[in-house]
Design an enzyme around this catalytic site. Structure first.
Site, PDB file in Angstrom:
ATOM      1  N   ARG A 169       0.948  -1.377   0.035  1.00  9.37           N
ATOM      2  CA  ARG A 169      -0.185   0.246   0.119  1.00  9.37           C
ATOM      3  C   ARG A 169       0.853   1.373  -0.052  1.00  9.37           C
ATOM      4  O   ARG A 169       0.313   2.391  -0.215  1.00  9.37           O
ATOM      5  CB  ARG A 169      -0.816   0.155   1.352  1.00  9.37           C
ATOM      6  CG  ARG A 169      -2.171  -1.114   1.117  1.00  9.37           C
ATOM      7  CD  ARG A 169      -2.999  -0.955   2.195  1.00  9.37           C
ATOM      8  NE  ARG A 169      -2.492  -1.902   3.384  1.00  9.37           N
ATOM      9  CZ  ARG A 169      -2.728  -2.083   4.599  1.00  9.37           C
ATOM     10  NH1 ARG A 169      -3.530  -1.393   4.848  1.00  9.37           N
ATOM     11  NH2 ARG A 169      -1.786  -2.856   5.389  1.00  9.37           N
ATOM     12  N   GLY A 226       3.942 -15.212   7.288  1.00 13.71           N
ATOM     13  CA  GLY A 226       3.175 -14.871   8.455  1.00 13.71           C
ATOM     14  C   GLY A 226       4.330 -14.368   9.561  1.00 13.71           C
ATOM     15  O   GLY A 226       5.530 -14.558   9.329  1.00 13.71           O
ATOM     16  N   THR A 227       3.845 -13.575  10.544  1.00 11.82           N
ATOM     17  CA  THR A 227       4.841 -13.258  11.771  1.00 11.82           C
ATOM     18  C   THR A 227       5.469 -14.316  12.340  1.00 11.82           C
ATOM     19  O   THR A 227       6.644 -14.187  12.787  1.00 11.82           O
ATOM     20  CB  THR A 227       3.992 -12.278  12.732  1.00 11.82           C
ATOM     21  OG1 THR A 227       2.900 -12.776  12.903  1.00 11.82           O
ATOM     22  CG2 THR A 227       3.563 -10.876  11.836  1.00 11.82           C
TER      23      THR A 227
HETATM   24  C1  UD1 Z   1       0.123  -8.022  13.226  1.00 15.01           C
HETATM   25  C2  UD1 Z   1      -0.509  -9.015  14.347  1.00 15.01           C
HETATM   26  C3  UD1 Z   1      -1.934  -8.193  14.839  1.00 15.01           C
HETATM   27  C4  UD1 Z   1      -1.435  -6.997  15.331  1.00 15.01           C
HETATM   28  C5  UD1 Z   1      -0.901  -5.997  14.288  1.00 15.01           C
HETATM   29  C6  UD1 Z   1      -0.029  -4.654  14.755  1.00 15.01           C
HETATM   30  C7  UD1 Z   1       0.135 -11.162  13.766  1.00 15.01           C
HETATM   31  C8  UD1 Z   1      -0.721 -12.614  12.920  1.00 15.01           C
HETATM   32  N1  UD1 Z   1      -0.820 -10.128  13.625  1.00 15.01           N
HETATM   33  O1  UD1 Z   1      -0.997  -7.827  12.120  1.00 15.01           O
HETATM   34  O2  UD1 Z   1      -2.273  -9.156  15.755  1.00 15.01           O
HETATM   35  O3  UD1 Z   1      -2.634  -6.173  15.861  1.00 15.01           O
HETATM   36  O4  UD1 Z   1       0.312  -6.645  13.750  1.00 15.01           O
HETATM   37  O5  UD1 Z   1       0.034  -3.959  13.810  1.00 15.01           O
HETATM   38  O6  UD1 Z   1       1.101 -11.241  14.000  1.00 15.01           O
HETATM   39  N2  UD1 Z   1       6.113  -9.618   8.665  1.00 15.01           N
HETATM   40  C9  UD1 Z   1       7.297 -10.139   8.264  1.00 15.01           C
HETATM   41  N3  UD1 Z   1       7.093 -11.439   7.511  1.00 15.01           N
HETATM   42  C10 UD1 Z   1       6.031 -11.839   7.374  1.00 15.01           C
HETATM   43  C11 UD1 Z   1       4.602 -11.278   7.810  1.00 15.01           C
HETATM   44  C12 UD1 Z   1       5.092  -9.999   8.373  1.00 15.01           C
HETATM   45  O7  UD1 Z   1       8.497  -9.815   8.371  1.00 15.01           O
HETATM   46  O8  UD1 Z   1       5.823 -13.009   6.751  1.00 15.01           O
HETATM   47  C13 UD1 Z   1       6.404  -8.088   9.220  1.00 15.01           C
HETATM   48  C14 UD1 Z   1       5.882  -7.032   8.418  1.00 15.01           C
HETATM   49  O9  UD1 Z   1       6.819  -6.506   7.488  1.00 15.01           O
HETATM   50  C15 UD1 Z   1       5.433  -6.013   9.650  1.00 15.01           C
HETATM   51  C16 UD1 Z   1       5.232  -7.046  10.698  1.00 15.01           C
HETATM   52  O10 UD1 Z   1       5.775  -8.002  10.381  1.00 15.01           O
HETATM   53  O11 UD1 Z   1       6.507  -5.180   9.934  1.00 15.01           O
HETATM   54  C17 UD1 Z   1       3.544  -7.014  10.764  1.00 15.01           C
HETATM   55  O12 UD1 Z   1       3.050  -7.828   9.764  1.00 15.01           O
HETATM   56  P1  UD1 Z   1       1.624  -7.136   9.111  1.00 15.01           P
HETATM   57  O13 UD1 Z   1       1.265  -8.229   8.042  1.00 15.01           O
HETATM   58  O14 UD1 Z   1       1.518  -6.221   9.088  1.00 15.01           O
HETATM   59  O15 UD1 Z   1       0.897  -7.937  10.275  1.00 15.01           O
HETATM   60  P2  UD1 Z   1      -0.802  -7.712  10.577  1.00 15.01           P
HETATM   61  O16 UD1 Z   1      -1.673  -8.029   9.640  1.00 15.01           O
HETATM   62  O17 UD1 Z   1      -0.832  -6.022  10.609  1.00 15.01           O
END
Ligand code: UD1
Ligand code: MG
Length: 452
Positions: free
Chosen positions: A13, A76-77
């Site tokens: 985005r 995923g995180t």
């Molecule tokens: C995540 C949380 C959610 C929280 C929110 C706060 C999880 C499953 N959910 O959701 O509970 O309220 O953040 O903002 O954790 N990232 C990686 N690799 C991945 C996925 C993500 O490095 O495979 C990093 C992203 O770059 C980012 C962060 O982790 O900096 C969060 O990822 P994002 O996809 O934004 O998670 P949300 O769906 O917002």
């Protein structure tokens, strides 16, 4: 402790070729803010999980104390944190931060770390509008049970306003097991880090929460709109800090500090100024509207009028500068120097009480004290290939529209007549003029326009 910073996401985005975590707030990459704060906590291991735009992210953020874990596919995180496992030390706590949440304070993180060494601790916040966030699900006694993501939540769960900021402290000893047990049978088909909360509860491990001082501390960036909002919030915080420390700001909503701004007492800053790098304003310095100062030291009592642009310069006390003055790298001004409108100075020293008030270029020059540089004076320092130096000794008077063809020296107390093109040294205490004698031709007629 270990610190793991998640920075693998693309940030679709943002609509940008630059990876999201490299977009700047206050002139510094989002992830760099997080790294700088992380460092103040003195972690044993500082690990950045990178993926999208990996090479640029790595080269931009490179530092000796950073370990890199690659997450080739963003699953995923939970999967992201798992990539860091081989790099973790046995330190009891592992703090997880997000590379796109730049403004969390070290004090808040300290509080979270202190919530308990043998607990899982989550930084949560109550939001008026919790949409999009994972919700904190508690039992009747208020104990955290699990986190449910928006996309997996029931209507009842969606009504919860306490949300997961994403920032967590996890007992390192349990991390590998928990992450190994994550499943991706959820709405997004991802391995959620948040699912370890329920695993901890199953094992009877205490789950604690802490809250930040301000909501802005946990705001993340997903779009340029949020980036701009965070920038304003951050600048407002800096402005408030300056006001509380005694700086007079004409409008705290119209200042931008992209680095560090040190100041003495009774400093006043008008609207629209930008401070970059390390700027130091001594007592009673006044900065007029719409000035840009980058890596500049300004001596006490100096007044800077509107629309000045200064970079890598040292300015003495009681100077009078601008409007429209430009100081380029390597400029050093002594006390009580005046630099006026449309005067450009580069890599030059100008001694006490010297003045260049109008329309001049001073480059590669050494100017003594009490020198008067007339309007339109130019140091011709460049022959197309090489740079040469101009030396102007104390008490020299340089007439208007003079060119000093360097290398050249003007001796102490010398006067150069207006319009001089100086190609040889000018002796001290004498008038040197290079212009042709004035002629008047009688009977000369201006050309006339021919009527068509
Ligand atoms: C995540 C949380 C959610 C929280 C929110 C706060 C999880 C499953 N959910 O959701 O509970 O309220 O953040 O903002 O954790 N990232 C990686 N690799 C991945 C996925 C993500 O490095 O495979 C990093 C992203 O770059 C980012 C962060 O982790 O900096 C969060 O990822 P994002 O996809 O934004 O998670 P949300 O769906 O917002
Ligand atoms: Mg997010």
């Amino acid at each position: 402790m270990n610190i793991v910073i998640l920075a693998a996401g693309q940030g679709k985005r943002m609509h940008s070729n630059l990876p999201k975590v490299l977009h700047p707030v206050a002139g510094k990459a989002l992830a760099q803010h997080v790294i700088d704060t992380a460092r103040t906590l003195q972690p044993e291991k500082l690990i950045v999980v990178h993926g999208h735009g990996g090479a640029v992210v790595q080269s931009t953020l490179a530092a000796d104390d950073i370990l890199w874990a690659e997450q080739a596919q963003q699953l995923g995180t939970g999967h992201a944190v798992a990539q860091a496992i081989p790099l973790l030390s046995a330190a009891p706590q592992t703090l997880v931060l997000y590379g796109d949440v730049p403004l969390t304070s070290a004090a808040t993180l300290q509080r979270l770390l202190q919530a308990g060494k043998d607990a899982l601790s989550i930084l949560t916040v109550d939001l008026a509008c919790p949409t999009g966030y994972g919700r904190i699900v508690r039992d009747e006694l208020g104990h955290v049970q699990r986190i449910v993501e928006e996309k997996d939540a029931t209507a009842e769960e969606k009504a919860v306003r306490e949300v997961n900021t994403g920032i967590m402290v996890i007992p390192t000893a349990r991390l590998a097991d928990w992450l190994g047990n994550l499943k991706n049978n959820n709405a997004q088909g991802e391995y959620y880090l948040t699912d370890i909360v329920a695993l901890a509860v199953d094992e009877g491990l205490p789950v604690r929460t802490a809250q930040p001082e301000g909501e802005w501390e946990v705001l993340g960036v997903n779009s340029k709109v949020q980036l701009a909002e965070l920038e304003r919030q951050h600048q407002r915080n800096i402005a408030d800090g300056l006001l509380l420390a005694g700086v007079r700001l004409a409008d705290p909503a119209r200042i931008d500090v992209r680095g560090t701004l040190r100041h003495g007492r009774d400093v006043a800053i008008d609207v629209g100024c930008v401070f970059e790098g390390a700027v130091d304003l001594a007592d009673a310095v006044e900065v007029g509207p719409y000035c840009v100062l980058k890596n500049v030291k300004v001596g006490a009592g100096t007044r800077i009028a509107a629309f000045c642009h200064f970079e890598d310069a040292i300015i003495g006390p009681d100077g009078v500068l601008g409007p429209y003055a430009r100081l380029r790298p390597g400029t050093e001004l002594g006390p009580e120097v005046h630099i006026g409108n449309f005067v450009e100075v580069k890599k030059s020293m100008i001694g006490a009480q010297s003045k260049a008030n109008h329309l001049a270029y001073i480059g590669d020059a050494e100017i003594g004290q009490r020198v008067n540089v007339g309007a339109g004076t130019i140091t011709c320092n460049y022959d197309g290939a090489n740079k040469f130096k101009t030396i102007i000794e104390d008490d020299v008077f340089i007439g208007s529209d003079t060119q000093l063809v360097a290398p050249v020296t003007v001796g102490r107390g010398a006067t150069l007549g207006a319009g001089t093109t100086l190609t040889k040294n000018a002796p001290p205490d004498a008038l040197t003029v290079s212009r042709a004698k004035q002629l008047t031709l009688t009977g000369w007629q201006r050309p006339q326009k021919v009527k068509k």
